[in-house]
Structures are given as structure tokens and as C-alpha cells.
Design an enzyme around this catalytic site. Structure first.
Site, PDB file in Angstrom:
ATOM      1  N   HIS A  57       2.469  -6.360   1.662  1.00 29.01           N
ATOM      2  CA  HIS A  57       1.505  -7.472   0.336  1.00 29.01           C
ATOM      3  C   HIS A  57       2.791  -8.101  -0.124  1.00 29.01           C
ATOM      4  CE1 HIS A  57      -1.842  -6.516   3.306  1.00 29.01           C
ATOM      5  NE2 HIS A  57      -1.041  -5.740   3.599  1.00 29.01           N
ATOM      6  N   ASP A 149      -5.635  -8.224   8.622  1.00 35.01           N
ATOM      7  CA  ASP A 149      -4.469  -7.188   7.829  1.00 35.01           C
ATOM      8  C   ASP A 149      -5.227  -7.081   6.803  1.00 35.01           C
ATOM      9  OD1 ASP A 149      -3.993  -4.180   7.529  1.00 35.01           O
ATOM     10  OD2 ASP A 149      -2.655  -5.117   5.645  1.00 35.01           O
ATOM     11  N   HIS A 229      -0.610   0.821  10.536  1.00 33.03           N
ATOM     12  CA  HIS A 229      -0.914   2.339  10.365  1.00 33.03           C
ATOM     13  C   HIS A 229      -1.426   3.414  10.947  1.00 33.03           C
ATOM     14  CE1 HIS A 229      -3.836  -0.426   9.016  1.00 33.03           C
ATOM     15  NE2 HIS A 229      -3.466  -1.159   7.839  1.00 33.03           N
ATOM     16  N   ASN A 275      -6.474   2.117   2.471  1.00 34.86           N
ATOM     17  CA  ASN A 275      -7.204   1.783   4.151  1.00 34.86           C
ATOM     18  C   ASN A 275      -5.957   2.092   5.634  1.00 34.86           C
ATOM     19  OD1 ASN A 275      -9.216   1.446   5.951  1.00 34.86           O
ATOM     20  ND2 ASN A 275      -9.683  -0.292   4.911  1.00 34.86           N
ATOM     21  N   ASP A 302       2.929  -0.942   4.364  1.00 33.38           N
ATOM     22  CA  ASP A 302       1.702  -1.136   3.674  1.00 33.38           C
ATOM     23  C   ASP A 302       1.814  -0.914   2.343  1.00 33.38           C
ATOM     24  OD1 ASP A 302      -0.420  -2.591   3.323  1.00 33.38           O
ATOM     25  OD2 ASP A 302      -1.459  -0.258   4.252  1.00 33.38           O
TER      26      ASP A 302
END
Lengths: 433, 317
Positions: A57, A149, A229, A275, A302
Site C-alpha cells: 500500500h 484488497d 495474506h 487484517n 501487505d
């Protein structure tokens, strides 16, 4: 023409050898002029191909207080990455050619690493209608991975159509597997500890059930499915069964799920809120074994930067996510290499070759082979260091490893022949004279 | 004791705190209800969640100890205008207060505040986590009933069998009691509909207590005390909770069940839903400790504030 010669490096963790870089490519060391070459003594270091992160991200556009593409690629380079796939949950969402082309362009300007935008599966990540996947794939950003996502594509019909579209584009759908009905208000692993702490649990079945459904849909559509994930033993078993059936399914695990458990949540410190959540010891064991035996194909970070205020609050109110680009290799060394589950060639496979193959990023097919683009990482596996917020190169420091010692140190990185990291510091852009 | 965040404490600590509460309890018989112990100290009741009973109880406890007590409500304050929990806590601490009593809808919020502000913090109920002063007052009231008001001092609850009935999953009162009462030697059974029993109770290992889904089974064992929890069926997302009719059939202390419990003390943390958790006859019976629990609340909270803030308790900063 600058020629660089790396000597004494253990290539993919094997015998010491030489690597030569010229014109952005790896060339035969026997053919270069050694007198004029820049020499890098890599004795004792392990040479790996540039790492590829299928799940990052970068927050831009819209979340620049937490990370920008320019700061994100610094974190990536420092962690040994030469290519990152940027998730679509920006503001605005990466569901139009304009947004993915902007992200692509900012990545080119930032240099240091290749930035490959991921496109949204549904408009606005709202899970209601499909984004224009064909236009995103055909844009200058040439999107090959689609993902909502942060949200699960929960509607089975939408997921089915997305897989069918993706198959026609040779793209992959990367699913955030989380049944929303089973995870209302969930903030940590569903377990006796969650009950004790009074926090709402996130049951393992909420992940495994979606993966099982999607595997069936992918099989019917003849499409490629990638599971983001994976966090539980049950999901590992579903992925294993789907692979045995011949379904084109791939799966990733994060470094934090390989190393950390829910026990950390006992502190109510929101740095440990992520998460899917940190799970139990049995899940950590299953994830490591699955990565070793190939059931899980890759490690993806992630990397999820957040500004301090998003984390300095009650656990239930805090944002989900951890930064991970700069600690991924150390976490993998500790959980997989030092445990004997994976050798360095295996690390190259799960952190470079295979993620590039899933994302259709060329140049990583033959790691460190002559003729390949010079994406090279030199890591000192004997070094150990404590992770400190002030040393992180990204904009945010919401790392679960602050104050924790991890093995391994990324010392030097080349991205397509350009030196991006020197002695563990970012090699700044050469200003044009 | 630096803070009171949890009811998890050892036996000696719990007995000492209950004995101190016995000392405080004597003030109930005085005409002039004022002790000078906390004169010049300031306590803030920081309540992010509505509460009349608990807040009043803490306020009275602080005032009877001569502390200056300020009530800060989460609603209408800066906290509701986007200020972070941390900033709210630091702001109040910066005003020079000596202790903070926190009620929050978020589990763990008092523990975080305790880390951040460096002042004694009392957990007055956090989310679905804990409510330690409620467990202490329950233990105090029960100890007096078991041993007699004049013989309770120094005693624990060895072998006393307590059944806690209701929405265990969402109850901070159940959690704190499941930690405190066993430390005092009591045997605790958690009873409730399967969808409202948490994993910890179901697996029995974490909290060290037994879980049962049948109230009638537990009644047949003739427990020494039955603690009915407030049930808010409308809050449980509709889907997972039983209907009121189903709840009453399975888990309410009805007149019929009351008749089968001649020796059992009836406890309730309040506020009661008469007719749902228990019948009016049960609530008003001689076996009911409900009002004694409320009175005990003030004494226990005086003991807690005194322990944390009085200078001879190491409570000065």
C-alpha cells in the site's frame, strides 16, 4: 559505460562467485575490463535477485500523510525490493486509467523501484459493479493484477465475472478473503484470548470459506486466483486441496504472519492490529510449513503505512495494518531460513521469481542469470540489528518490530543496474549537471 | 497498586482491599459522611460512555474521602469532536489531576491511558473487557452474606459456589468476576445461551471457570449464589441472541426456579430488567443482595481511591 563487478558473493546462498553489471544487465564477468570496473567486495554476503512485492500500500493518491510513492519506494529499496505492486485502495480508488497511469508515472519519476499499479476489481471497491478491467489492462500502466484488497469481493456472482474477465486478459484476481458477515466488528483473531480481552474475534472460517468458494469459481472460469495474506491453518488446507485438484490458485503469506502471534494484542497496542489478524501458534507453524512445501507460493508484505494518530487510540478504533517492506527479508530469514525450512534459493523463489511470475512482471524469470536485468540485492545474513523507527526510510513507523532484533541486513541493491542502496543507505538520484 | 485496570489479583491483595472497604463501610453509619484522607486531591471521572450508577458511586466515594471530583463526559466534550483518546487523556493529566476514573466503550482504553498519562487510572468498565470495581463490590457483598457483616473481615470465599447467568460474551461484569472470585477461592460457573458464551468460557482453560448452557442443571446443584447479568437482547445484532421468550424459558430466574433455590443468594449488578433476567419476587426476596451491592459499591470505590491516591498508601506522585 560503468561496469560493476561484485566479488565473493554467495550467489543465491551457494558458492562464492562473481556478478558483473553493465548497461543495466547482468553480464559475463569474464568479458569485462576489470581494470576500469567498479569493484564491490561482497565477501560473506548473499546475492539475491531484486525482491518483488505483490502486495504494497503506497497510499498515493489520497493518503500522503502516511506514505507517498516517493517515500514508499525508498522503504522498498531499503528492504531489497526492486518491484512493488501498489494496491488499489487509494483515494480516488485505482479503478480508472487516469489513476493507475498517475501511479505508474509517479513510480517512474521516483526511480529506485518499479511500481506496478494494481487495479480495483469493483468500482470504488464498493463490491457492486465491475471496474473497467480491460481499460486498466490496456492503459499505459498495463495492469495485470486486480484486487479490492481491504475489502473482500463478497458477492459470488461479481467474483465469478471478475475471474472470467481476468482470464481473458491473462490477469489475476488477488482476493482479500474475508466473509463480511462472519467478521462484523472483528478486530483480532477469534480465540479464548479475544474473549478474555473483550475484543471481537475474526474466525478462521471467514477466510477459508471464501477461498474454497473462489477456488471453485476460478476452476469453472478457467481463471487464475491469487489469495492475499493467508493467515490460518484451515486456509492452508483449502489451498492445498485446490492445488491438488489442478486449480490455478496461488497464495501469499505476510512476514508478520510468519513470525508473530495474537499474544501481542494483550498489550492493546494498536501496532499489532492488522487484517487478517495475527493468529495462534498453530497457524504460524502451518503457514511456515506451507511456504516451505510450496502450498503457499510467495511472501508479500501487505505494507500498510498509517499516520501516528490512526494508531494512538483504543484497539477497536485504530486502523488495521503494519509497515513491512523494510523488515520483510529479516522476518523471512528468522522464520524460514534460520529454522531450516527454506534455503536462500528458496527465498529468491518466494520473494522474487514467483511473485514476478504471478504479476506478469518480466525480467525475473532467471534470477541472477547472465542476460537478465540487473536486479540484485546483497544481504549480510550474519548481521543482526534492532529495528528503530528513526531508521525506517518510509514515511510511517507503524511496525510491529520496533525494538525487536531481526537478522540480516540489506547492504546493497541494484535496480536495472542502477545502484539504489549503498551500505544500507538510499543512493540518492544523481542531479543532472 | 498503581492502577486498578483488572480484577485479576492475588488472594491477599483482594482480601486486603475488601478489608479496607470494610473500614470505609463504617462511614455508612455516621451522621457526618466525610473523611479527610484525599483532601486536596483531584479525581476526574472520565466517562466516554453513559453511566449514572457507576459514575455517581465513584463521585460519592471520592467526595466522602474529601477529594475534589470532576465529571467529564465523553459526549459533548472534545472527545466527540475527533480528539484522540491519547490527547484527551494527556489534556486532563496536564491540568494536574491526581487520578482518573475511566469508563469507555473500547476494551483496553483504560490500560492505554494508564501507559500514556502517568497517573493512577481506575477502570470503571471498558467495552466487553472488565469492570473490576463491580467484581470487588460483588465479592464484598457476598462475603458479608456468607460470613455475616461482623465476621467478614479477613475472610475469603473458599468453596463458595457462584453461578453467573446471562450474556457472558458481552459482559465485563462476568469477566471480572470470573477472575476475582476464583482468586478468593470461589468456584464459578458461567451459564448462558450457547451464542452468548464466549470461547474462553467454553474451553474453560483461560479463565479457569466452568461453562454450562443449562440453568436448570446448575440450579439442581444448589449454588450458594446466583448472579443474574443484565441482558440487552436488542443489542446483540438480532440474529444471534434468543428471543425474550426463549431467554425466559431457558435462563430467567422465574418464580418457579426461585422456589427450587431456598438457600441461594440472588445477585444482580443492575439495572434490572424485571421479568427478563429475574422475576420481581426474586429481585425483592430476602435472598436478594441487590441493594447491598449498591451500598458496597461506594465502600469498595472509596477503598480503591484511597489505595491509589492517599499519601500514606504511596499514592502521592
Amino acid at each position: 559505460m560503468t561496469v560493476t563487478l561484485l566479488t565473493g558473493a554467495r550467489i543465491l546462498g551457494g558458492e562464492p562467485g562473481e556478478l558483473a553489471i553493465a548497461d543495466g544487465l547482468l553480464v559475463d564477468p569474464a568479458t569485462i575490463d576489470r581494470d576500469t570496473a567498479e569493484l564491490v567486495d561482497a565477501s560473506g554476503l548473499v546475492a539475491l535477485p531484486g525482491l518483488v512485492d505483490l502486495h504494497t500500500h503506497l497510499r498515493q493518491p489520497g493518503g500522503e500523510q502516511a506514505e507517498t510513492i516517493a517515500t514508499g519506494v525508498r522503504a522498498a529499496a531499503a528492504g531489497g525490493y526492486t518491484c512493488v505492486f501498489a494496491m488499489a485502495n487509494t483515494t480516488p480508488v485505482a479503478d480508472t486509467p487516469a489513476v493507475v497511469e498517475q501511479v505508474h508515472r509517479l513510480g517512474v519519476e521516483a526511480e529506485l523501484a518499479t511500481v506496478r499499479p494494481i487495479g480495483a476489481v469493483t468500482v470504488g471497491l464498493a463490491g457492486e459493479r465491475l471496474a473497467d478491467m480491460g481499460m486498466l489492462a490496456g492503459s499505459a500502466a498495463r495492469v495485470t493484477v486486480f484486487s479490492d484488497d481491504g475489502h473482500c469481493v463478497a458477492d459470488a456472482e461479481l467474483m465469478r465475472r471478475a475471474l472470467e474477465h481476468a482470464a481473458s486478459l491473462d490477469a489475476v484476481i488477488a482476493q482479500h478473503a474475508q466473509d463480511p458477515a462472519l467478521t462484523r466488528g472483528s478486530v483480532m483473531h477469534e480465540s479464548p484470548l479475544a474473549a478474555e480481552l473483550g475484543l471481537t474475534g475474526w474466525p478462521s472460517a471467514a477466510e477459508a470459506a471464501i477461498v474454497a468458494r473462489d477456488a471453485m469459481l476460478a476452476e469453472a472460469a478457467g481463471a487464475r486466483l491469487h489469495v492475499c495474506h493467508v493467515s490460518t491453518l484451515e486456509t492452508v488446507e483449502v489451498v492445498r486441496a485446490a492445488k491438488a485438484r489442478g486449480i490455478a490458485i496461488t497464495a501469499e503469506v505476510t512476514p508478520h504472519h510468519l513470525l508473530l502471534t495474537e499474544e501481542l494484542v494483550r498489550s492493546y497496542d494498536a501496532r499489532y492490529k492488522v487484517n487478517p489478524p495475527l493468529r495462534a501458534e498453530r497457524d504460524v507453524r502451518a503457514l511456515r510449513e506451507a511456504l516451505a512445501d510450496g502450498t503457499i507460493d510467495i511472501v508479500a508484505t501487505d505494507h500498510a503505512p498509517h499516520a501516528p494518530e490512526a494508531k494512538q487510540t483504543a484497539f477497536a478504533d485504530a486502523a488495521f495494518g503494519m509497515v513491512g517492506l523494510e523488515t520483510a527479508l529479516g522476518a523471512v530469514q528468522q522464520s524460514m531460513v534460520e529454522t531450516g525450512l527454506l534455503d536462500w534459493a528458496g527465498v529468491a523463489r518466494v520473494m522474487s521469481t514467483t511473485p514476478a511470475a504471478i504479476g506478469r512482471e518480466p525480467g525475473y524469470e532467471a534470477p541472477l542469470a547472465i542476460g537478465s536485468p540487473a536486479h540484485v540485492v546483497l544481504v549480510d545474513p550474519a548481521a543482526r540489528g534492532t529495528i528503530e523507527a528513526s531508521r525506517l526510510k518510509g514515511r510511517s513507523a507503524n511496525s510491529p518490530f520496533l525494538g525487536v532484533e531481526l537478522p540480516g541486513r540489506v547492504l546493497h541493491v541494484w535496480h536495472a543496474g542502477r545502484r539504489t542502496v549503498t551500505d544500507a543507505e538510499i543512493t540518492e538520484k544523481q542531479v543532472q549537471a | 497498586m498503581k492502577h486498578l485496570l483488572t480484577a485479576a489479583m492475588d488472594r491477599d491483595e483482594a482480601v486486603a482491599l475488601l478489608d479496607l472497604a470494610e473500614d470505609m463501610h463504617q462511614i455508612q453509619d455516621r451522621e457526618l459522611k466525610k473523611l479527610p484522607a484525599l483532601r486536596g486531591r483531584t479525581v476526574v471521572n472520565l466517562f466516554f460512555e453513559d453511566s449514572t450508577r457507576t459514575r455517581s458511586s465513584f463521585e460519592i466515594a471520592g467526595k466522602w474521602l474529601s477529594a475534589d471530583v470532576i465529571n467529564v463526559s465523553g459526549k459533548g466534550s472534545s472527545a466527540s469532536k475527533g480528539e484522540s483518546l491519547r490527547d484527551t487523556g494527556l489534556t486532563i493529566a496536564a491540568m494536574g489531576v491526581d487520578g482518573v476514573v475511566v469508563r469507555s466503550g473500547a476494551s483496553g482504553a483504560p490500560a492505554l491511558l494508564a501507559d500514556w498519562i502517568g497517573r493512577p487510572v481506575v477502570n470503571a468498565g471498558d467495552g466487553t473487557h472488565e469492570h473490576p470495581t463491580q467484581a470487588l463490590l460483588d465479592a464484598f457483598a457476598l462475603r458479608r452474606r456468607i460470613h455475616g457483616p461482623d465476621a467478614a473481615r479477613g475472610k475469603a470465599l473458599d468453596g463458595v459456589r457462584v453461578a453467573i447467568v446471562g450474556d457472558i460474551a458481552h459482559s465485563r461484569v462476568a469477566r471480572s468476576n470470573a477472575l476475582l472470585l476464583p482468586a478468593l477461592g470461589a468456584e464459578v460457573t458461567l451459564v448462558g445461551p450457547p451464542s452468548l458464551l464466549p470461547l474462553a468460557a467454553a474451553d474453560g482453560t483461560r479463565l479457569g471457570v466452568r461453562a454450562e448452557t443449562s440453568l436448570d442443571t446448575v440450579i439442581a446443584e444448589q449454588p450458594d449464589a446466583l448472579m443474574l447479568l443484565r441482558v440487552q437482547l436488542e443489542r446483540q445484532a438480532g440474529k444471534v441472541a434468543p428471543s425474550a421468550a426463549e431467554y425466559i424459558t431457558g435462563w430467567s430466574l422465574t418464580d418457579e426456579r426461585l422456589a427450587r433455590l431456598p438457600q441461594t443468594r440472588i445477585m444482580h449488578p443492575g439495572p434490572m430488567n424485571r421479568g427478563l433476567e429475574l422475576s420481581s419476587r426474586a429481585a425483592d426476596s430476602d435472598a436478594s443482595t441487590v441493594l447491598e451491592q449498591v451500598t458496597a459499591g461506594v465502600s469498595v470505590r472509596m477503598a480503591v481511591l484511597y489505595s491509589l491516591l492517599a499519601s500514606d498508601q504511596g499514592g502521592s506522585r
